[in-house]
Design an enzyme around this catalytic site. Structure first.
Site, PDB file in Angstrom:
ATOM      1  N   LYS A 121       0.826  -1.215   0.000  1.00 37.55           N
ATOM      2  CA  LYS A 121       0.000   0.000   0.000  1.00 37.55           C
ATOM      3  C   LYS A 121       0.858   1.262   0.000  1.00 37.55           C
ATOM      4  CE  LYS A 121      -2.156  -1.000   3.852  1.00 37.55           C
ATOM      5  NZ  LYS A 121      -1.775  -2.380   4.219  1.00 37.55           N
ATOM      6  N   ARG A 176      -9.765   1.352   8.709  1.00 34.43           N
ATOM      7  CA  ARG A 176      -9.446  -0.039   9.015  1.00 34.43           C
ATOM      8  C   ARG A 176     -10.545  -0.724   9.802  1.00 34.43           C
ATOM      9  NH1 ARG A 176      -3.652   0.463   8.599  1.00 34.43           N
ATOM     10  NH2 ARG A 176      -2.492  -1.393   9.130  1.00 34.43           N
ATOM     11  N   ARG A 197      11.127  -7.348   4.933  1.00 27.22           N
ATOM     12  CA  ARG A 197      11.180  -5.941   5.348  1.00 27.22           C
ATOM     13  C   ARG A 197      11.751  -5.830   6.759  1.00 27.22           C
ATOM     14  NH1 ARG A 197       5.681  -2.574   5.106  1.00 27.22           N
ATOM     15  NH2 ARG A 197       5.249  -3.487   7.118  1.00 27.22           N
ATOM     16  N   ARG A 242      11.562  -2.656  11.191  1.00 27.20           N
ATOM     17  CA  ARG A 242      10.354  -2.118  11.816  1.00 27.20           C
ATOM     18  C   ARG A 242       9.965  -3.036  12.950  1.00 27.20           C
ATOM     19  NH1 ARG A 242       5.248  -0.433   8.136  1.00 27.20           N
ATOM     20  NH2 ARG A 242       4.101  -1.590   9.720  1.00 27.20           N
ATOM     21  N   ARG A 247      -1.339  -9.213  13.032  1.00 24.61           N
ATOM     22  CA  ARG A 247      -1.800  -8.173  12.093  1.00 24.61           C
ATOM     23  C   ARG A 247      -2.636  -8.776  10.975  1.00 24.61           C
ATOM     24  NH1 ARG A 247       3.826  -6.055  11.035  1.00 24.61           N
ATOM     25  NH2 ARG A 247       3.007  -4.842   9.311  1.00 24.61           N
TER      26      ARG A 247
HETATM   27  P1  ADP Z   1       0.682  -2.419   7.768  1.00 22.26           P
HETATM   28  O1  ADP Z   1      -0.583  -2.220   7.008  1.00 22.26           O
HETATM   29  O2  ADP Z   1       1.820  -2.859   6.885  1.00 22.26           O
HETATM   30  O3  ADP Z   1       0.522  -3.300   8.971  1.00 22.26           O
HETATM   31  P2  ADP Z   1       0.632   0.371   8.761  1.00 22.26           P
HETATM   32  O4  ADP Z   1       1.796   1.285   8.712  1.00 22.26           O
HETATM   33  O5  ADP Z   1      -0.551   0.740   7.953  1.00 22.26           O
HETATM   34  O6  ADP Z   1       1.226  -1.055   8.351  1.00 22.26           O
HETATM   35  O7  ADP Z   1       0.152   0.174  10.283  1.00 22.26           O
HETATM   36  C1  ADP Z   1       1.026  -0.186  11.322  1.00 22.26           C
HETATM   37  C2  ADP Z   1       0.253  -0.213  12.645  1.00 22.26           C
HETATM   38  O8  ADP Z   1      -0.234   1.109  12.945  1.00 22.26           O
HETATM   39  C3  ADP Z   1      -0.996  -1.100  12.663  1.00 22.26           C
HETATM   40  O9  ADP Z   1      -0.693  -2.445  12.953  1.00 22.26           O
HETATM   41  C4  ADP Z   1      -1.830  -0.427  13.761  1.00 22.26           C
HETATM   42  O10 ADP Z   1      -1.374  -0.766  15.064  1.00 22.26           O
HETATM   43  C5  ADP Z   1      -1.532   1.046  13.550  1.00 22.26           C
HETATM   44  N1  ADP Z   1      -2.513   1.691  12.633  1.00 22.26           N
HETATM   45  C6  ADP Z   1      -2.237   2.242  11.410  1.00 22.26           C
HETATM   46  N2  ADP Z   1      -3.355   2.721  10.837  1.00 22.26           N
HETATM   47  C7  ADP Z   1      -4.371   2.461  11.704  1.00 22.26           C
HETATM   48  C8  ADP Z   1      -5.768   2.698  11.682  1.00 22.26           C
HETATM   49  N3  ADP Z   1      -6.384   3.281  10.630  1.00 22.26           N
HETATM   50  N4  ADP Z   1      -6.503   2.287  12.754  1.00 22.26           N
HETATM   51  C9  ADP Z   1      -5.922   1.691  13.816  1.00 22.26           C
HETATM   52  N5  ADP Z   1      -4.612   1.436  13.904  1.00 22.26           N
HETATM   53  C10 ADP Z   1      -3.827   1.817  12.853  1.00 22.26           C
END
Ligand code: ADP
Length: 195
Positions: free
Chosen positions: A19, A93, A132, A138, A149
């Protein structure tokens, strides 16, 4: 300002689907501002803010940060954008976030134009995320957290695809291939409806 001035595109898909990379490319191509809730949260963690301290514990566990916090963050960004031309990556989400986004956008006379889903099989996602982890370190890219996740995605976020499908806004794109190949598909999926 007419409705045509606004443009709102969502980039959806499981962790590791690409994404962030595609959002980045697509935002420049269409003149949209990329808003990544994950990146915003990581900036808070980096900056050592109170929110960052609370968020880090949740992110490292693989769970979702509370809807209230996320919605407030997104509202603050949309509030300063006129017209609203945004590419949202990693948001919404949950159903609560999706409904809050619709209400927020409606209050600005805007709405979601399209939701792009990047489709990638789970075995490939795990492989990419572990890669990654090795490359970027990370802290939420370890095997246990990745599993959580994925489950959180299936339970809480995947149902949203239907929410956009019934509105005729969902475009599903094969996320396997080079960055360029996937990007061409993404642009193709969007281009069909609006120049
Ligand atoms: P990925 O989709 O690769 O897991 P992101 O950078 O989108 O990575 O998200 C990393 C973490 O940040 C998520 O696992 C969550 O804990 C938090 N997070 C990100 N966006 C949201 C959201 N819209 N609502 C709730 N938590 C979020």
């Amino acid at each position: 300002m007419t409705d045509r001035d606004h443009e709102v595109v969502l980039l959806m898909g499981p962790p590791g689907a690409g994404k962030g990379t595609q959002a980045n490319l697509l935002a420049s191509e269409r003149g949209l501002e990329q808003l990544s809730t994950g990146a915003m949260l990581r900036a808070h963690v980096q900056g050592g803010t109170e929110l960052g301290k609370r968020a880090k514990i949740i992110m490292d566990s693989g769970a979702l940060v509370s809807d209230d916090i996320i919605i407030d963050m997104v509202r603050a960004e949309l509030d300063r954008m006129r017209p609203i031309r945004v590419l949202l990556d990693g948001f919404p989400r949950t159903t609560v976030q999706a409904e809050a986004l619709d209400a927020l956008l409606a209050s600005f006379g805007a709405g979601i134009d399209s939701a792009i889903e990047l489709v990638v099989p789970e075995s490939e996602l795990v492989r990419r995320l572990l890669g990654r982890a090795a490359a970027e370190g990370r802290s939420d890219d370890n095997e246990d957290t990745i599993r959580t996740r994925m489950r959180v995605y299936l339970d809480q976020t995947r149902p949203l695809l239907d929410y956009y499908a019934v509105q005729g806004k969902l475009r599903s794109v094969d996320g396997i291939g080079t960055t360029g190949e996937v990007f061409d598909r993404v642009v193709g999926a969007l281009g069909a409806e609006r120049a």
